[in-house]
Design a protein around this motif. Sequence first.
Motif, short mmCIF file in Angstrom:
data_model
loop_
_atom_site.label_atom_id
_atom_site.label_comp_id
_atom_site.label_asym_id
_atom_site.label_seq_id
_atom_site.Cartn_x
_atom_site.Cartn_y
_atom_site.Cartn_z
N GLU A 248 16.23 10.84 4.27
CA GLU A 248 14.48 10.23 4.47
C GLU A 248 15.01 8.34 4.34
OE1 GLU A 248 10.78 10.32 1.72
OE2 GLU A 248 11.72 11.36 1.49
N ALA A 249 16.09 8.06 3.48
CA ALA A 249 16.54 6.79 2.99
C ALA A 249 16.81 5.97 4.15
CB ALA A 249 17.00 6.45 1.96
N GLY A 250 18.12 7.25 4.87
CA GLY A 250 18.25 6.37 5.89
C GLY A 250 17.19 6.30 7.10
N ILE A 251 16.34 7.14 7.23
CA ILE A 251 15.52 6.94 8.84
C ILE A 251 14.44 6.24 8.23
CG2 ILE A 251 12.96 8.86 9.37
CD1 ILE A 251 14.74 11.31 9.16
N ALA A 252 13.67 6.04 7.07
CA ALA A 252 13.33 4.80 6.47
C ALA A 252 14.28 3.61 7.16
CB ALA A 252 12.77 5.04 5.32
N GLU A 253 15.08 3.48 6.91
CA GLU A 253 16.15 1.89 6.93
C GLU A 253 16.11 2.00 8.33
OE1 GLU A 253 18.37 -1.57 6.32
OE2 GLU A 253 17.21 -0.63 4.80
N ALA A 254 15.66 2.79 9.27
CA ALA A 254 16.15 3.10 10.55
C ALA A 254 14.85 2.14 11.09
CB ALA A 254 16.70 4.40 11.13
N VAL A 255 14.07 2.66 10.77
CA VAL A 255 12.69 2.89 11.20
C VAL A 255 12.29 1.24 11.34
CG1 VAL A 255 10.33 2.65 10.69
CG2 VAL A 255 10.97 5.02 10.67
N LYS A 256 12.42 0.30 9.14
CA LYS A 256 12.56 -0.88 8.91
C LYS A 256 13.39 -1.94 10.09
CE LYS A 256 13.78 -4.03 5.19
NZ LYS A 256 15.01 -3.68 4.29
N LEU A 257 14.67 -1.65 10.38
CA LEU A 257 15.34 -2.60 11.21
C LEU A 257 14.59 -2.32 13.08
CD1 LEU A 257 19.24 -1.00 10.15
CD2 LEU A 257 18.33 -3.06 9.60
N ALA B 41 0.91 -1.48 0.04
CA ALA B 41 0.14 -0.01 -0.12
C ALA B 41 0.72 1.32 -0.13
CB ALA B 41 -0.74 0.05 1.16
N ALA B 42 2.00 1.49 0.98
CA ALA B 42 3.47 2.19 0.60
C ALA B 42 3.44 2.40 -0.51
CB ALA B 42 3.86 2.18 1.28
N GLU B 43 3.55 1.94 -1.39
CA GLU B 43 4.07 1.79 -2.81
C GLU B 43 2.69 2.84 -3.41
OE1 GLU B 43 6.55 -1.77 -2.98
OE2 GLU B 43 5.24 -1.59 -3.99
N THR B 44 2.32 2.29 -3.33
CA THR B 44 0.99 2.78 -4.25
C THR B 44 -0.17 4.70 -3.52
OG1 THR B 44 -1.18 2.02 -2.78
CG2 THR B 44 0.37 0.94 -5.38
N THR B 45 0.81 4.73 -2.52
CA THR B 45 0.10 5.85 -2.12
C THR B 45 1.34 6.93 -2.23
OG1 THR B 45 -0.88 5.41 -0.04
CG2 THR B 45 -0.08 7.14 0.01
N LYS B 46 0.75 8.18 -2.91
CA LYS B 46 1.62 9.88 -2.62
C LYS B 46 2.18 10.53 -1.42
CE LYS B 46 2.22 13.85 -5.03
NZ LYS B 46 1.56 14.97 -6.19
N PHE B 47 3.64 10.59 -0.87
CA PHE B 47 3.71 10.55 0.25
C PHE B 47 3.50 12.05 0.27
CE2 PHE B 47 5.85 6.81 -0.58
CZ PHE B 47 5.70 6.16 0.40
N ILE B 48 3.16 12.78 1.28
CA ILE B 48 3.48 14.02 1.63
C ILE B 48 4.78 14.11 2.18
CG2 ILE B 48 2.02 15.99 2.68
CD1 ILE B 48 -0.47 14.44 2.58
N ARG B 49 5.92 15.69 2.43
CA ARG B 49 6.45 15.76 2.29
C ARG B 49 6.20 16.49 3.89
NH1 ARG B 49 8.31 12.27 -0.67
NH2 ARG B 49 10.30 11.51 -0.62
#
Length: 81
Positions: free
Chosen positions: A38-47, A3-11
């Motif tokens: 953003e990529a680093g934070i996304a990776e930290a959240v995933k881990l 679902a996250a891939e189909t949703t437009k993100f609001i920055r």
Amino acid sequence: MHAAETTKFIRKPTNLSLDSALLKEAKVLGINVSRSAEAGIAEAVKLYKQESWQKDNANALVSSNAYVEANGLPLAKHRQF
């Protein structure tokens, strides 16, 4: 597809404190600091989520592994490899 891939993100504009030398080097190299952060934070959240899931499900994983160790894989006789 998630679902996250189909949703437009609001920055949202955010203030961060970063190492000034690192920031300067990133700019010289043409690195998009916002996207990289953003990529680093996304990776930290995933881990964090992975570690949390493993911790929350540790007993079930131990139990499942013990069952397989004692009894073998369920339906193993039907495997074609």
